[in-house]
Motif scaffolding. Structure first.
Motif, PDB file in Angstrom:
ATOM      1  N   LYS A   1       0.900  -1.198   0.128  1.00  6.85           N
ATOM      2  CA  LYS A   1      -0.083  -0.022   0.021  1.00  6.85           C
ATOM      3  C   LYS A   1       0.860   1.216  -0.005  1.00  6.85           C
ATOM      4  O   LYS A   1       0.731   2.320  -0.573  1.00  6.85           O
ATOM      5  N   GLY A   2       1.918   1.116   0.705  1.00  2.00           N
ATOM      6  CA  GLY A   2       2.733   2.521   0.907  1.00  2.00           C
ATOM      7  C   GLY A   2       3.352   2.515  -0.360  1.00  2.00           C
ATOM      8  O   GLY A   2       3.767   3.784  -0.917  1.00  2.00           O
ATOM      9  N   LYS A   3       4.137   1.487  -0.969  1.00  2.00           N
ATOM     10  CA  LYS A   3       4.659   1.786  -2.551  1.00  2.00           C
ATOM     11  C   LYS A   3       3.452   2.485  -3.544  1.00  2.00           C
ATOM     12  O   LYS A   3       3.802   3.184  -4.100  1.00  2.00           O
ATOM     13  N   ALA A   4       2.212   1.675  -3.287  1.00  2.00           N
ATOM     14  CA  ALA A   4       1.253   2.109  -4.374  1.00  2.00           C
ATOM     15  C   ALA A   4       1.017   3.638  -4.233  1.00  2.00           C
ATOM     16  O   ALA A   4       0.942   4.424  -4.933  1.00  2.00           O
ATOM     17  N   GLU A   5       0.754   4.034  -2.718  1.00  2.00           N
ATOM     18  CA  GLU A   5       0.619   5.424  -2.524  1.00  2.00           C
ATOM     19  C   GLU A   5       1.761   6.359  -2.982  1.00  2.00           C
ATOM     20  O   GLU A   5       1.796   7.453  -3.589  1.00  2.00           O
ATOM     21  N   GLU A   6       3.369   5.812  -2.981  1.00  2.00           N
ATOM     22  CA  GLU A   6       4.422   6.552  -3.299  1.00  2.00           C
ATOM     23  C   GLU A   6       4.432   6.789  -4.909  1.00  2.00           C
ATOM     24  O   GLU A   6       4.474   7.984  -5.247  1.00  2.00           O
ATOM     25  N   VAL A   7       4.131   5.737  -5.537  1.00  2.00           N
ATOM     26  CA  VAL A   7       4.080   5.560  -7.067  1.00  2.00           C
ATOM     27  C   VAL A   7       2.904   6.547  -7.396  1.00  2.00           C
ATOM     28  O   VAL A   7       3.088   7.287  -8.330  1.00  2.00           O
ATOM     29  N   LYS A   8       1.809   6.689  -6.553  1.00  2.00           N
ATOM     30  CA  LYS A   8       0.752   7.274  -7.108  1.00  2.00           C
ATOM     31  C   LYS A   8       0.850   8.637  -6.844  1.00  2.00           C
ATOM     32  O   LYS A   8       0.537   9.777  -7.909  1.00  2.00           O
ATOM     33  N   GLY A   9       1.658   9.093  -5.960  1.00  2.00           N
ATOM     34  CA  GLY A   9       1.932  10.601  -5.404  1.00  2.00           C
ATOM     35  C   GLY A   9       3.043  11.035  -6.647  1.00  2.00           C
ATOM     36  O   GLY A   9       3.156  12.445  -6.845  1.00  2.00           O
ATOM     37  N   LYS A  10       4.024  10.141  -7.206  1.00  2.00           N
ATOM     38  CA  LYS A  10       5.051  10.662  -8.294  1.00  2.00           C
ATOM     39  C   LYS A  10       4.283  10.785  -9.775  1.00  2.00           C
ATOM     40  O   LYS A  10       4.877  11.556 -10.564  1.00  2.00           O
ATOM     41  N   LEU A  11       2.843  10.127  -9.855  1.00  2.00           N
ATOM     42  CA  LEU A  11       2.398  10.522 -11.215  1.00  2.00           C
ATOM     43  C   LEU A  11       1.751  11.958 -11.221  1.00  2.00           C
ATOM     44  O   LEU A  11       1.456  12.543 -10.931  1.00  2.00           O
TER      45      LEU A  11
END
Length: 84
Positions: free
Chosen positions: A74-84
């Protein structure tokens, strides 16, 4: 005057004595077998309880690890989502 036993009566008495001693030993053997069986059942029960406890422990660890990995994902998904 004491009566002497006939050979047949003496043999019968001897056979009864031997029979009684053999019977006593058989009963002792049966009792020992029953005691051993009870001890084996108890030991098997304890081993089963111990195995059940270990199974629950491993299952708990697996659940914990799964939750940890889920959180990381979940943390990685949020991180990736924040970079987009």
């Amino acid at each position: 005057m004491a009566m002497k036993k006939s050979p047949v009566e003496a043999a019968k008495d001897a056979a009864k004595t031997v029979d009684r001693k053999v019977s006593d030993k058989l009963v002792d053997g049966i009792e020992i077998g029953q005691t051993a069986a009870e001890k084996a059942k108890t030991a098997a029960g304890l081993a089963s309880d111990k195995a059940s406890g270990k199974t629950a422990e491993v299952a708990g660890e697996a659940k914990g690890k799964a939750a940890e990995i889920k959180g990381e994902a979940k943390g990685k998904a949020e991180e990736v989502k924040g970079k987009l």
